[in-house]
Design a protein around this motif. Structure first.
Motif, PDB file in Angstrom:
ATOM      1  N   ILE A 250      34.702  42.215  18.696  1.00 20.66           N
ATOM      2  CA  ILE A 250      35.680  42.972  17.905  1.00 20.66           C
ATOM      3  C   ILE A 250      35.434  44.469  18.038  1.00 20.66           C
ATOM      4  N   HIS A 251      34.140  44.853  17.985  1.00 20.49           N
ATOM      5  CA  HIS A 251      33.793  46.270  18.105  1.00 20.49           C
ATOM      6  C   HIS A 251      34.193  46.816  19.474  1.00 20.49           C
ATOM      7  N   GLY A 252      33.917  46.053  20.532  1.00 25.03           N
ATOM      8  CA  GLY A 252      34.306  46.488  21.873  1.00 25.03           C
ATOM      9  C   GLY A 252      35.809  46.604  22.022  1.00 25.03           C
ATOM     10  N   ALA A 253      36.536  45.633  21.454  1.00 31.64           N
ATOM     11  CA  ALA A 253      38.000  45.674  21.516  1.00 31.64           C
ATOM     12  C   ALA A 253      38.549  46.889  20.781  1.00 31.64           C
ATOM     13  N   SER A 254      37.893  47.264  19.663  1.00 32.87           N
ATOM     14  CA  SER A 254      38.363  48.426  18.887  1.00 32.87           C
ATOM     15  C   SER A 254      38.261  49.709  19.709  1.00 32.87           C
TER      16      SER A 254
ATOM     17  N   LEU B 227      33.055  49.064  11.818  1.00 33.95           N
ATOM     18  CA  LEU B 227      32.458  48.113  12.763  1.00 33.95           C
ATOM     19  C   LEU B 227      31.163  48.659  13.362  1.00 33.95           C
ATOM     20  N   ASN B 228      31.117  49.962  13.644  1.00 33.04           N
ATOM     21  CA  ASN B 228      29.918  50.575  14.201  1.00 33.04           C
ATOM     22  C   ASN B 228      28.743  50.438  13.236  1.00 33.04           C
ATOM     23  N   GLY B 229      29.001  50.704  11.950  1.00 32.09           N
ATOM     24  CA  GLY B 229      27.942  50.579  10.945  1.00 32.09           C
ATOM     25  C   GLY B 229      27.459  49.150  10.791  1.00 32.09           C
ATOM     26  N   VAL B 230      28.417  48.208  10.697  1.00 30.33           N
ATOM     27  CA  VAL B 230      28.054  46.801  10.514  1.00 30.33           C
ATOM     28  C   VAL B 230      27.335  46.268  11.743  1.00 30.33           C
TER      29      VAL B 230
END
Length: 638
Positions: A38-42, A89-92
């Motif tokens: 998900i983070h990469g897709a964002s 997302l970066n923090g999580v």
């Protein structure tokens, strides 16, 4: 061939470690992988979302406000939504990597697996220097391997998703734009690969120099070396060697830095040309109508991110993978070591049957000759046997074979009528005690140092959470004994300390009696080597046993006190099977039988009188020691 071996090793690491870790924490790792995707897709949808906003702004500038402001707001909303989502997302993602995955993988999975494996290894492995190095580095690797695993996971799922989304976006506009990725990848990859090889070469060349550097530094500042360095007046000598070695190391590092700088500047020039090529390709695509102005601006803004992502990948490989992979190999070596060939069941050991060895032999790793070579003997139940001989004659090795700590390479050992491999360690050692020359100095109280040898009788010792503080405010972790009958335990501890010659009532040495913490590093008191040996003797006698071994535990105690201790030991071990290993033949006279070892074999057997009368090796050793003691007494009398 060498590179192929590294590639295979890397694949082997992934195949072995990843399934083991995932099996232990499937939910956490599944969540982490999903977060990475998900983070990469964002990050991947930044360019297409920006295109929406840029196209809306371009239309607004060309056509006017009518009917276009709504698209501008929609584009701005999408951009804001992506930016906010990225930060969350970066923090999580980072929290899961550092505080959840890495810590739990290190402690709950890898470290416990490594320690559990070490506990099941054949004792012979601890005599192999390479195996010991693997064990130490394996424990170190437990702290770095989680970063290796999260790096692999991020490369595949985070960075992989990002480049898949970006590739799909560029392909949708014009397949030729995928060349942009190649133009970015090649110079970045080359610079990182060359830099990694240069640093690897530097590490190999500087490793022996750094070992000398550490040695010289130790001579200048190490607590156990500085006294001799100053006494002999060689402090300035070692300081000069230290500075010369430091200069040599700095010169080598500076040489690599200069090479890397030149290479980096050259490849940065190539990257600049690649960037110009990308801009040209984008401009041509815009002019030919393949892409819109918004797409041009979005891709243009993403070029820096593409560069940054690739450099980030290689930097993570360089620091997290290259630096950890070697240690992870050590961890794998330990996990693949053969375990002790012990049966899981608890076949009982009956020491009323004594101990027997039949033609046993044993060699240490990489040894030129056997340490024990074709030895056969029988020790009757309740008999005290002394093993004597010169250093390296095989005494300690034979004792460890007779106890079942080592497994004979040929022949057979029966401990209480039982083959050691036919039972587990708990049953094998349940009636055995020992005091070795290399005894432990536990940073516990005096009493705990004694009853730790038999702590599971009547209760258990527990590690308290948190720290306790002594009167000086020094924090220490305390281990406390919780027994059903604490008074009986304390009485037994005092008796064994007295028998071992430890005056626990001496407040100058033990200010808190048996509750005095030993070991200055934890705010306790430091005692002499001879006192530590007496504590170890008390520990060995405290353990409930029918078979006990004393393997030269009194080297720091004078001969007269040693004789007194051994007599006390003989009295307390009456009726129990005992083996006494000593190089002082005067102490061996308490034994029922003396065995003389030479070259890994038993060459003589009998009582003191019988052996001395035979005029063999024992006689030679006895006369040499007697002459030495006479000379020492004469020297002291003068």
């Amino acid at each position: 061939m060498k590179e192929k071996k590294k590639s295979l090793s890397l694949i082997k690491v992934i195949r072995r470690i990843v399934p083991m870790v995932f099996k232990k924490m499937p939910v956490l790792w599944s969540v982490y992988i999903l977060l990475g995707i998900i983070h990469g897709a964002s990050w991947g949808i930044v360019a297409p979302v920006n295109q929406i906003l840029y196209d809306a702004l371009a239309d607004l500038a060309l056509i006017g406000v009518d009917g276009n402001m709504r698209y501008v707001f929609i584009g701005a909303f999408y951009v804001a939504l992506v930016v906010v989502s990225q930060q969350i997302l970066n923090g999580v993602h980072n929290y899961f990597a550092s505080d959840v995955i890495n810590r739990k993988t290190d402690g709950a999975v890898l470290r416990m697996s490594a320690l559990r494996k070490v506990g099941r290894l054949n004792a012979k492995a601890f005599e192999d220097k390479e195996a010991l190095d693997d064990m130490h580095k394996a424990i170190e690797a437990c702290g770095g391997t989680p970063y290796l695993l999260t790096t692999f996971s991020d490369i595949i799922f985070f960075y992989g998703t990002y480049y898949i989304v970006m590739s799909a976006y560029l392909w949708s506009m014009r397949p030729l734009l995928l060349l942009a990725l190649a133009l970015i990848f090649v110079p970045v990859a080359l610079s990182q690969i060359i830099e990694a090889k240069l640093w690897d070469k530097l590490e190999k060349e500087s490793a022996p120099i750094r070992r000398r550097f550490d040695h010289y530094e130790g001579a200048l500042i190490a607590r156990d070396k500085i006294k001799e360095t100053r006494l002999f007046g060689v402090f300035h000598f070692f300081r000069r060697l230290y500075m010369d070695t430091l200069t040599l190391l700095q010169q080598k590092e500076w040489g690599v830095h200069k090479k890397i700088t030149v290479i980096t500047l050259t490849l940065n020039g190539i990257k600049a040309l690649g960037w110009v090529g990308i801009m040209a390709l984008l401009f041509i695509s815009l002019m030919d109508g393949y892409i819109t102005v918004g797409a041009f601006a979005a891709v243009f803004a993403s070029v820096g991110m593409l560069f940054g992502m690739l450099e980030e990948i290689f930097n993570r490989i360089k620091w997290n993978v290259s630096g950890t992979l070697g240690k992870t190999h050590n961890l794998m070596n330990v996990l693949e070591m053969p375990e002790a060939n012990l049966s899981p069941n608890g076949v009982q050991v009956d020491l009323n049957k004594g101990i027997e060895a039949t033609d046993i032999s044993f060699s240490y790793p990489k040894a030129d000759k056997p340490a024990v070579d074709g030895v056969s003997l029988r020790i009757r139940p309740g008999e005290t046997v002394a093993l004597v001989g010169e250093n390296g004659s095989g005494k300690t090795t034979l004792v460890k074979l007779l106890m079942g700590l080592y497994k004979a390479e040929s022949g057979q050992v029966l401990v209480g009528g039982c083959d050691p491999t036919a039972t587990n360690e708990s049953a094998l050692f349940s009636q055995t005690s020992a005091v070795f020359q290399g005894y432990m100095q536990y940073i516990f109280t005096l009493a705990e140092n004694v009853f730790i040898s038999d702590y599971d009788k009547g209760g258990e010792m527990t590690q308290e959470t948190g720290s306790q503080y002594d009167e000086e405010g020094v924090a220490r972790q305390i281990v406390t004994g919780k027994y059903k009958d604490a008074d009986e335990v304390e009485k037994n501890v005092r008796e064994k300390l007295t028998a071992a010659g430890v005056d626990y009532t001496d407040t100058a040495t033990f200010p808190k009696g048996i509750d005095t913490v030993l070991g200055r590093d934890f705010g306790g008191v430091e005692i002499s080597g001879g006192q530590w040996q007496r504590v170890a003797m008390a520990r060995g006698m405290y353990r409930e046993h029918r078979f006990i071994v004393l393997d030269e535990p009194t080297a720091a105690i004078d001969p007269l006190e040693e004789t007194r201790l051994y007599k006390q030991f003989a009295a307390s071990s009456f009726g129990k099977t005992s083996i006494l290993v000593t190089h002082r033949l005067g102490s061996a006279r308490i034994a029922d039988r003396i065995l003389v070892m030479d070259g890994g074999r038993i060459t003589e057997s009998g009582t003191h009188d019988e052996l001395y009368a035979a005029g063999g090796k024992y006689t030679e050793m006895w006369d040499a020691q007697a002459e030495r003691y006479v000379n020492e007494r004469n020297s002291q009398s003068k």
